[in-house]
Design a protein around this motif. Structure first.
Motif, PDB file in Angstrom:
ATOM      1  N   SER A  17       0.896  -1.063  -0.117  1.00 20.98           N
ATOM      2  CA  SER A  17       0.115  -0.018  -0.170  1.00 20.98           C
ATOM      3  C   SER A  17       0.860   1.446  -0.018  1.00 20.98           C
ATOM      4  N   VAL A  64      -9.494   0.717 -10.380  1.00 15.87           N
ATOM      5  CA  VAL A  64      -8.982   0.995  -9.117  1.00 15.87           C
ATOM      6  C   VAL A  64     -10.020   0.713  -7.967  1.00 15.87           C
ATOM      7  N   ARG A  67      -9.901  -0.884  -4.511  1.00 13.77           N
ATOM      8  CA  ARG A  67      -8.654  -1.002  -3.882  1.00 13.77           C
ATOM      9  C   ARG A  67      -7.898   0.724  -3.507  1.00 13.77           C
ATOM     10  N   ASN A  84      -4.261   0.603  -2.085  1.00 15.07           N
ATOM     11  CA  ASN A  84      -4.289  -0.687  -1.570  1.00 15.07           C
ATOM     12  C   ASN A  84      -3.901  -1.750  -2.453  1.00 15.07           C
ATOM     13  N   ASN A  85      -3.292  -2.729  -2.188  1.00 13.44           N
ATOM     14  CA  ASN A  85      -3.412  -4.144  -3.101  1.00 13.44           C
ATOM     15  C   ASN A  85      -2.741  -3.577  -4.338  1.00 13.44           C
ATOM     16  N   LYS A  87      -0.749  -3.033  -7.958  1.00  8.67           N
ATOM     17  CA  LYS A  87      -0.373  -4.028  -8.857  1.00  8.67           C
ATOM     18  C   LYS A  87       0.751  -3.507  -9.815  1.00  8.67           C
ATOM     19  N   ASP A  90      -0.156  -0.577 -12.049  1.00  3.58           N
ATOM     20  CA  ASP A  90      -0.190   0.785 -11.246  1.00  3.58           C
ATOM     21  C   ASP A  90       0.805   1.420 -11.443  1.00  3.58           C
TER      22      ASP A  90
END
Length: 122
Positions: A17, A64, A67, A84-85, A87, A90
């Motif tokens: 995160s 998104v 997340r 958060n989470n 990838k 991103d």
């Protein structure tokens, strides 16, 4: 003249995160919407999320949703993006801007800060 200072980016691993901050100045913060955009190398800039400081309405891009969370502190003229989470997809330069949000659309002014780099490794 609207100005922005973004911070909070970094190099993280997938699933981690980050919280990005955008400090705005040069306009009446509570009267406008603030958006986060991102641009990856070789790709067009795309809208990530925005918040309308007039009424707190928020919007998220489909990629998104669930997340990322956008929030605003009108006392500090600051907008946050909790991510958060994360990838690998991103990975991008994240920048914020100001605009006008209505019930039918949002129009963003062509004024940008330097951005903050987010890099997500797999």
């Amino acid at each position: 003249e609207a100005q922005f200072v973004e911070s909070g980016g970094g190099l993280v691993q997938a699933g981690d995160s980050l919280r990005l901050s955008c400090v705005a100045s040069g306009f009446t913060f509570g009267d406008y919407g603030i958006a986060w955009f991102r641009q990856a190398p070789g790709k067009q800039r795309e809208l990530v999320s925005y918040i309308n400081n007039k009424d707190g309405e928020t919007h998220y891009a489909d990629f998104v949703k669930g997340r990322f969370t956008i929030s605003s502190d009108n006392a500090k003229d600051t907008v946050y993006l909790q991510m958060n989470n994360l990838k690998p997809e991103d990975t991008a330069l994240y920048s914020c801007t100001v605009g006008v949000v209505t019930s039918v659309d949002a129009t963003w002014f062509d004024t940008w800060g330097p951005g903050t780099q987010v890099t997500v490794s797999s």
